[in-house]
Design an enzyme around this catalytic site. Structure first.
Site, PDB file in Angstrom:
ATOM      1  N   CYS A 114       0.814  -1.222   0.000  1.00  0.00           N
ATOM      2  CA  CYS A 114       0.000   0.000   0.000  1.00  0.00           C
ATOM      3  C   CYS A 114       0.846   1.269   0.000  1.00  0.00           C
ATOM      4  CB  CYS A 114      -0.956  -0.015   1.182  1.00  0.00           C
ATOM      5  SG  CYS A 114      -2.156  -1.327   1.003  1.00  0.00           S
ATOM      6  N   HIS A 255      -3.526   7.018   2.094  1.00  0.00           N
ATOM      7  CA  HIS A 255      -3.885   5.694   1.588  1.00  0.00           C
ATOM      8  C   HIS A 255      -5.252   5.313   2.166  1.00  0.00           C
ATOM      9  CE1 HIS A 255      -3.898   1.616   0.433  1.00  0.00           C
ATOM     10  NE2 HIS A 255      -3.773   1.159   1.658  1.00  0.00           N
ATOM     11  N   ASN A 285     -10.022  -0.577  -0.628  1.00  0.00           N
ATOM     12  CA  ASN A 285      -8.558  -0.472  -0.636  1.00  0.00           C
ATOM     13  C   ASN A 285      -8.034  -1.038  -1.959  1.00  0.00           C
ATOM     14  OD1 ASN A 285      -5.816  -0.643  -0.244  1.00  0.00           O
ATOM     15  ND2 ASN A 285      -5.940  -1.630   1.771  1.00  0.00           N
TER      16      ASN A 285
HETATM   17  N1  ACO Z   1     -18.265  -8.810   8.864  1.00  0.00           N
HETATM   18  C1  ACO Z   1     -18.686  -9.038  10.120  1.00  0.00           C
HETATM   19  N2  ACO Z   1     -17.849  -9.326  11.121  1.00  0.00           N
HETATM   20  C2  ACO Z   1     -16.542  -9.368  10.859  1.00  0.00           C
HETATM   21  C3  ACO Z   1     -16.040  -9.123   9.569  1.00  0.00           C
HETATM   22  C4  ACO Z   1     -16.957  -8.830   8.554  1.00  0.00           C
HETATM   23  N3  ACO Z   1     -16.582  -8.592   7.279  1.00  0.00           N
HETATM   24  N4  ACO Z   1     -14.692  -9.228   9.597  1.00  0.00           N
HETATM   25  C5  ACO Z   1     -14.355  -9.521  10.866  1.00  0.00           C
HETATM   26  N5  ACO Z   1     -15.468  -9.613  11.633  1.00  0.00           N
HETATM   27  C6  ACO Z   1     -15.572  -9.904  13.063  1.00  0.00           C
HETATM   28  C7  ACO Z   1     -14.353 -10.603  13.582  1.00  0.00           C
HETATM   29  O1  ACO Z   1     -14.450 -12.002  13.364  1.00  0.00           O
HETATM   30  C8  ACO Z   1     -14.389 -10.229  15.042  1.00  0.00           C
HETATM   31  O2  ACO Z   1     -15.304 -11.075  15.695  1.00  0.00           O
HETATM   32  P1  ACO Z   1     -14.953 -11.641  17.184  1.00  0.00           P
HETATM   33  O3  ACO Z   1     -14.845 -10.426  18.032  1.00  0.00           O
HETATM   34  O4  ACO Z   1     -16.148 -12.495  17.479  1.00  0.00           O
HETATM   35  O5  ACO Z   1     -13.675 -12.366  17.026  1.00  0.00           O
HETATM   36  C9  ACO Z   1     -14.977  -8.830  15.049  1.00  0.00           C
HETATM   37  O6  ACO Z   1     -15.630  -8.674  13.774  1.00  0.00           O
HETATM   38  C10 ACO Z   1     -13.944  -7.739  15.195  1.00  0.00           C
HETATM   39  O7  ACO Z   1     -12.867  -8.021  14.313  1.00  0.00           O
HETATM   40  P2  ACO Z   1     -11.565  -7.146  14.280  1.00  0.00           P
HETATM   41  O8  ACO Z   1     -10.580  -7.742  13.330  1.00  0.00           O
HETATM   42  O9  ACO Z   1     -11.128  -6.859  15.677  1.00  0.00           O
HETATM   43  O10 ACO Z   1     -12.193  -5.808  13.646  1.00  0.00           O
HETATM   44  P3  ACO Z   1     -11.502  -4.420  13.480  1.00  0.00           P
HETATM   45  O11 ACO Z   1     -12.300  -3.382  14.117  1.00  0.00           O
HETATM   46  O12 ACO Z   1     -10.037  -4.473  13.806  1.00  0.00           O
HETATM   47  O13 ACO Z   1     -11.619  -4.174  11.900  1.00  0.00           O
HETATM   48  C11 ACO Z   1     -10.238  -4.285   9.923  1.00  0.00           C
HETATM   49  C12 ACO Z   1     -11.001  -5.064  10.993  1.00  0.00           C
HETATM   50  C13 ACO Z   1     -11.242  -3.435   9.181  1.00  0.00           C
HETATM   51  C14 ACO Z   1      -9.538  -5.236   8.986  1.00  0.00           C
HETATM   52  C15 ACO Z   1      -9.197  -3.373  10.625  1.00  0.00           C
HETATM   53  O14 ACO Z   1      -8.493  -4.128  11.569  1.00  0.00           O
HETATM   54  C16 ACO Z   1      -8.234  -2.699   9.696  1.00  0.00           C
HETATM   55  O15 ACO Z   1      -8.594  -1.817   8.951  1.00  0.00           O
HETATM   56  N6  ACO Z   1      -6.914  -3.079   9.767  1.00  0.00           N
HETATM   57  C17 ACO Z   1      -5.846  -2.379   9.072  1.00  0.00           C
HETATM   58  C18 ACO Z   1      -5.905  -2.477   7.567  1.00  0.00           C
HETATM   59  C19 ACO Z   1      -4.681  -1.842   6.945  1.00  0.00           C
HETATM   60  O16 ACO Z   1      -4.363  -0.680   7.150  1.00  0.00           O
HETATM   61  N7  ACO Z   1      -3.921  -2.596   6.165  1.00  0.00           N
HETATM   62  C20 ACO Z   1      -2.707  -2.116   5.590  1.00  0.00           C
HETATM   63  C21 ACO Z   1      -2.828  -1.781   4.180  1.00  0.00           C
HETATM   64  S1  ACO Z   1      -3.295  -3.170   3.172  1.00  0.00           S
HETATM   65  C22 ACO Z   1      -1.884  -3.667   2.243  1.00  0.00           C
HETATM   66  O17 ACO Z   1      -0.783  -3.261   2.450  1.00  0.00           O
HETATM   67  C23 ACO Z   1      -2.113  -4.691   1.149  1.00  0.00           C
END
Ligand code: ACO
Length: 330
Positions: A114, A255, A285
């Site tokens: 990214c 980003h 993304n």
């Molecule tokens: N729908 C419903 N529930 C979901 C989904 C979904 N699509 N995805 C995950 N959940 C659930 C999980 O299973 C979890 O359930 P649990 O509590 O029973 O275990 C709950 O939702 C919370 O999950 P988290 O992973 O803690 O959710 P979070 O608030 O962290 O959001 C996300 C997840 C959106 C992926 C976030 O962590 C994020 O944006 N991370 C960073 C992304 C990023 O910047 N990446 C770098 C760039 S990408 C690259 O370089 C290619």
């Protein structure tokens, strides 16, 4: 002050097919409400089979050349940021060079996930500043749908396909163009966001496919914590070392991985929300394409004016992260 690289053209291209949160509700156990509140994404674009990321890069570049009014033969160098090249080799730069008919250009791909566009822009600006080249095309293109597991709700809601590009040329006036960049990497992040299969460590085999190693994996929580911290830090760092504040910035183009990460960085910088470029709601993304696509949208909307300060910032797999300060010159 020596010769600087200015951005003289910017363009983007997205496929027509739209994948909405409602569509995803039918594919995995998720809801529009969860995706919207946790990420800010409403829909994303999908390229579909039969075409690779170079196809989108060519489309974006053709539009740029047309708008800039130059032929592909005038290009000296093509740098392509991507984590989803059409093939392991030849690289996308060669494919794009050939399709464009840029027969006087050499080129290479750059993989920084990214952060790819920021790293490529930083690299390209050096080829202009050195006096070695006069027209450098920087392309960010990713077909994330090709490496996404559409049975994994934790990743399939996040990504989309797109390409965007900028043209760098030497500037005539002092104080304009790519003024500064700050880039970092920290390989200890390798265990939290990766695609393992198909490389030299885990060559493609029945086993790698059975284990779904050809799809990207992300430990979202861990990456989120790092992204919030690092993207904000590097955005503030580039302001401070150029003796600017958030109030001096016309546009912040972060980003687009998660709206909450964008918002945290903008707040730390003191940039008002109307100056923050956000298109994650429409595209998700798109990895290397998000930042030039944001720039292209505000440019084509007629929002940019000469002298505007723009800060771009990214965080991605590696970990990699960085920021660039640009003063708009056209
Ligand atoms: N729908 C419903 N529930 C979901 C989904 C979904 N699509 N995805 C995950 N959940 C659930 C999980 O299973 C979890 O359930 P649990 O509590 O029973 O275990 C709950 O939702 C919370 O999950 P988290 O992973 O803690 O959710 P979070 O608030 O962290 O959001 C996300 C997840 C959106 C992926 C976030 O962590 C994020 O944006 N991370 C960073 C992304 C990023 O910047 N990446 C770098 C760039 S990408 C690259 O370089 C290619």
């Amino acid at each position: 002050m020596g010769r600087k690289a200015i951005i003289t053209g910017v363009s983007h291209w997205v496929p027509e097919q739209v994948l909405t949160n409602k569509d995803l509700e039918k594919m995995v156990d998720t809801t529009d409400e969860w995706i919207t509140t946790r990420t800010g994404i409403k829909e994303r674009r999908i390229l579909g089979p039969g075409k690779g990321s170079s196809y989108m890069g060519v489309k974006a570049a053709q539009r740029l050349l047309k708008e800039r009014g130059i032929s592909a033969e005038e290009l000296d160098l093509i740098i392509v940021a991507t984590v989803t090249p059409d093939t392991m080799f030849p690289n996308n730069a060669c494919r794009i060079q050939h399709e464009l008919g840029a027969k006087n250009a050499w080129g290479f791909d750059l993989n920084a996930a990214c952060s790819g566009f920021i790293f490529a822009l930083s690299t390209a600006s050096q080829f202009i500043e050195s006096g070695k080249h006069n027209k450098v095309l920087v392309v960010g293109t990713d077909k994330m749908s090709a490496i996404t597991d559409y049975t994994d709700r934790t990743t399939c809601v996040l990504f989309g396909d797109a390409a965007a590009c900028v043209l760098l040329e030497p500037g005539e006036e002092e104080g304009y163009g790519v003024l500064d960049f700050v880039n970092y990497c920290d390989g200890s992040g390798k265990d939290y966001l990766y695609l393992l299969g198909g490389g030299s460590l885990y060559p493609a085999s029945h086993e790698t496919v059975d284990k779904k190693m050809h799809y990207l994996f992300q430990d979202g929580k861990t990456v989120f914590k790092a992204a919030v911290q690092m993207m904000a830090d590097v955005s503030v760092e580039i302001l401070e070392r150029n003796r600017l504040t958030g109030k001096d910035i016309a546009y912040f183009i972060p980003h687009q991985a998660n709206y909450r990460i964008i918002d945290a960085a903008a707040r730390r910088m003191g940039v008002d929300s109307d100056k923050v470029v956000v298109n994650i709601d429409r595209y998700g993304n798109t990895t290397a394409a998000t930042i030039p696509m944001g720039l292209s949208e505000i440019y084509h909307d007629g929002k940019l004016k000469k002298g505007d300060y723009i800060v771009m910032a990214a965080f991605g797999a590696g970990y990699t992260w960085g920021s660039a300060l640009v003063r708009w010159a056209i």
